[in-house]
Write an enzyme that holds these catalytic residues in place. Sequence first.
Site, PDB file in Angstrom:
ATOM      1  N   HIS A 114      -1.921  -5.452   1.525  1.00  0.00           N
ATOM      2  CA  HIS A 114      -3.128  -6.245   1.308  1.00  0.00           C
ATOM      3  C   HIS A 114      -2.704  -7.625   0.846  1.00  0.00           C
ATOM      4  CE1 HIS A 114      -6.839  -7.796  -0.472  1.00  0.00           C
ATOM      5  NE2 HIS A 114      -6.093  -8.127  -1.504  1.00  0.00           N
ATOM      6  N   TYR A 161     -12.117  -3.316  -3.502  1.00  0.00           N
ATOM      7  CA  TYR A 161     -12.669  -3.378  -2.141  1.00  0.00           C
ATOM      8  C   TYR A 161     -14.199  -3.370  -2.122  1.00  0.00           C
ATOM      9  CZ  TYR A 161      -8.166  -2.865   0.324  1.00  0.00           C
ATOM     10  OH  TYR A 161      -6.906  -3.074   0.859  1.00  0.00           O
ATOM     11  N   THR A 190      -5.438  -7.655  10.701  1.00  0.00           N
ATOM     12  CA  THR A 190      -5.786  -6.422   9.981  1.00  0.00           C
ATOM     13  C   THR A 190      -5.289  -5.179  10.723  1.00  0.00           C
ATOM     14  OG1 THR A 190      -7.743  -7.535   9.133  1.00  0.00           O
ATOM     15  CG2 THR A 190      -7.717  -5.135   8.971  1.00  0.00           C
ATOM     16  N   GLU A 224      -8.910 -11.001  -7.718  1.00  0.00           N
ATOM     17  CA  GLU A 224      -8.078  -9.800  -7.578  1.00  0.00           C
ATOM     18  C   GLU A 224      -6.924  -9.790  -8.583  1.00  0.00           C
ATOM     19  OE1 GLU A 224      -7.068 -10.044  -3.439  1.00  0.00           O
ATOM     20  OE2 GLU A 224      -9.110  -9.559  -2.795  1.00  0.00           O
ATOM     21  N   LYS A 262       0.829  -1.197   0.000  1.00  0.00           N
ATOM     22  CA  LYS A 262       0.000   0.000   0.000  1.00  0.00           C
ATOM     23  C   LYS A 262       0.879   1.268   0.000  1.00  0.00           C
ATOM     24  CE  LYS A 262      -3.879  -2.418   2.238  1.00  0.00           C
ATOM     25  NZ  LYS A 262      -4.791  -2.477   3.419  1.00  0.00           N
ATOM     26  N   PHE A 305     -15.623   2.903   7.054  1.00  0.00           N
ATOM     27  CA  PHE A 305     -14.241   3.215   6.682  1.00  0.00           C
ATOM     28  C   PHE A 305     -14.024   3.166   5.178  1.00  0.00           C
ATOM     29  CE2 PHE A 305     -14.411  -1.367   7.660  1.00  0.00           C
ATOM     30  CZ  PHE A 305     -13.886  -1.914   6.497  1.00  0.00           C
ATOM     31  N   ARG A 358       2.639  -6.727   9.331  1.00  0.00           N
ATOM     32  CA  ARG A 358       1.941  -5.628  10.015  1.00  0.00           C
ATOM     33  C   ARG A 358       2.418  -5.473  11.451  1.00  0.00           C
ATOM     34  NH1 ARG A 358      -3.897  -7.379   7.487  1.00  0.00           N
ATOM     35  NH2 ARG A 358      -3.869  -6.098   5.599  1.00  0.00           N
ATOM     36  N   ARG A 385      -1.249 -14.852   4.083  1.00  0.00           N
ATOM     37  CA  ARG A 385      -2.070 -14.139   5.076  1.00  0.00           C
ATOM     38  C   ARG A 385      -1.430 -14.225   6.465  1.00  0.00           C
ATOM     39  NH1 ARG A 385      -6.511 -10.690   4.184  1.00  0.00           N
ATOM     40  NH2 ARG A 385      -7.583 -11.538   6.001  1.00  0.00           N
ATOM     41  N   ASN A 394      -1.992   0.008   7.328  1.00  0.00           N
ATOM     42  CA  ASN A 394      -1.537  -1.358   7.622  1.00  0.00           C
ATOM     43  C   ASN A 394      -0.699  -1.990   6.514  1.00  0.00           C
ATOM     44  OD1 ASN A 394      -3.605  -1.894   5.860  1.00  0.00           O
ATOM     45  ND2 ASN A 394      -4.734  -3.261   7.231  1.00  0.00           N
TER      46      ASN A 394
HETATM   47  N1  LIG Z   1     -12.381  -0.723  11.264  1.00  0.00           N
HETATM   48  C1  LIG Z   1     -11.587  -0.247  10.293  1.00  0.00           C
HETATM   49  N2  LIG Z   1     -11.171   1.044  10.331  1.00  0.00           N
HETATM   50  C2  LIG Z   1     -10.365   1.541   9.373  1.00  0.00           C
HETATM   51  N3  LIG Z   1      -9.927   0.827   8.312  1.00  0.00           N
HETATM   52  C3  LIG Z   1     -10.312  -0.450   8.248  1.00  0.00           C
HETATM   53  C4  LIG Z   1     -11.164  -1.051   9.237  1.00  0.00           C
HETATM   54  N4  LIG Z   1     -11.362  -2.350   8.876  1.00  0.00           N
HETATM   55  C5  LIG Z   1     -10.681  -2.521   7.736  1.00  0.00           C
HETATM   56  N5  LIG Z   1     -10.048  -1.398   7.364  1.00  0.00           N
HETATM   57  C6  LIG Z   1      -9.210  -1.192   6.185  1.00  0.00           C
HETATM   58  O1  LIG Z   1      -9.808  -1.909   5.127  1.00  0.00           O
HETATM   59  C7  LIG Z   1      -8.923  -2.917   4.654  1.00  0.00           C
HETATM   60  C8  LIG Z   1      -9.725  -4.122   4.256  1.00  0.00           C
HETATM   61  O2  LIG Z   1     -10.306  -4.711   5.409  1.00  0.00           O
HETATM   62  P1  LIG Z   1     -10.375  -6.294   5.560  1.00  0.00           P
HETATM   63  O3  LIG Z   1     -11.408  -6.591   6.558  1.00  0.00           O
HETATM   64  O4  LIG Z   1     -10.502  -6.918   4.204  1.00  0.00           O
HETATM   65  O5  LIG Z   1      -8.963  -6.614   6.209  1.00  0.00           O
HETATM   66  P2  LIG Z   1      -7.760  -7.451   5.626  1.00  0.00           P
HETATM   67  O6  LIG Z   1      -8.251  -8.549   4.741  1.00  0.00           O
HETATM   68  O7  LIG Z   1      -6.856  -7.827   6.752  1.00  0.00           O
HETATM   69  O8  LIG Z   1      -7.008  -6.351   4.780  1.00  0.00           O
HETATM   70  P3  LIG Z   1      -6.755  -6.355   3.219  1.00  0.00           P
HETATM   71  O9  LIG Z   1      -8.043  -6.717   2.515  1.00  0.00           O
HETATM   72  O10 LIG Z   1      -6.293  -4.942   2.912  1.00  0.00           O
HETATM   73  O11 LIG Z   1      -5.694  -7.392   3.018  1.00  0.00           O
HETATM   74  C9  LIG Z   1      -7.947  -3.136   5.810  1.00  0.00           C
HETATM   75  O12 LIG Z   1      -6.711  -3.620   5.368  1.00  0.00           O
HETATM   76  C10 LIG Z   1      -7.815  -1.732   6.373  1.00  0.00           C
HETATM   77  O13 LIG Z   1      -6.903  -0.980   5.567  1.00  0.00           O
HETATM   78 MG   LIG Z   2      -9.411  -8.220   3.011  1.00  0.00          MG
END
Ligand SMILES: Nc1ncnc2c1ncn2[C@@H]1O[C@H](COP(=O)(O)OP(=O)(O)OP(=O)(O)O)[C@@H](O)[C@H]1O
Ligand SMILES: [Mg+2]
Length: 151
Positions: free
Chosen positions: A116, A49, A92, A127, A9, A57, A103, A86, A113
């Site tokens: 992705h 996304y 996350t 994706e 990112k 968010f 992370r 993962r 974070n």
């Molecule tokens: N509660 C939250 N507040 C702020 N940002 C969030 C929150 N939850 C998720 N995000 C953001 O949205 C992204 C996607 O959320 P997801 O639940 O898919 O987490 P992830 O699978 O661990 O991350 P990613 O999809 O980026 O790999 C997170 O990586 C983070 O950048």
């Molecule tokens: Mg995700």
Amino acid sequence: MERALIILKPDAVQRGLIGPILTRIEQRGLKLQGLKLMQVDEALARRHYAEHEGKGFFGSLVDYITSAPVVVAVVGGKTGTVEMVRAMVGATNPAKAAPGTIRGDFGVEIGRNLIHASDSPESGERETAIFFQPAELITDWPRVSDPWIYE
Ligand SMILES: Nc1ncnc2c1ncn2[C@@H]1O[C@H](COP(=O)(O)OP(=O)(O)OP(=O)(O)O)[C@@H](O)[C@H]1O
Ligand SMILES: [Mg+2]
């Protein structure tokens, strides 16, 4: 065989962490099928996304991922590769991510974070198709270290 899409990112790129993060992937023995620096536009961010559309968010997530260049990569390998990636990425929220994860070692807040990674083989395929043209991928290339990594 399965594959995961990884996005380093904007914060990872701005902080000079492309090398350190990709080094972990390489050192593990995982194999790249594609790699490029790119700017994500709003349409691409919303598509990638889409599952989070409507959440509180979502707007800041789109702003974050489109704010500066990212590095996207495809990591391919045997069954279990997506889960392995993962696990290397960690929880996350970096504040809760275990030390030793990307992370957990490089970040402190959920909105920054760093990386992705696809959450399932199905997400990996979806994706990958969003970010790469088929001609940009090399899906099956012999690597001299393969016999020393895969039995
Ligand atoms: N509660 C939250 N507040 C702020 N940002 C969030 C929150 N939850 C998720 N995000 C953001 O949205 C992204 C996607 O959320 P997801 O639940 O898919 O987490 P992830 O699978 O661990 O991350 P990613 O999809 O980026 O790999 C997170 O990586 C983070 O950048
Ligand atoms: Mg995700």
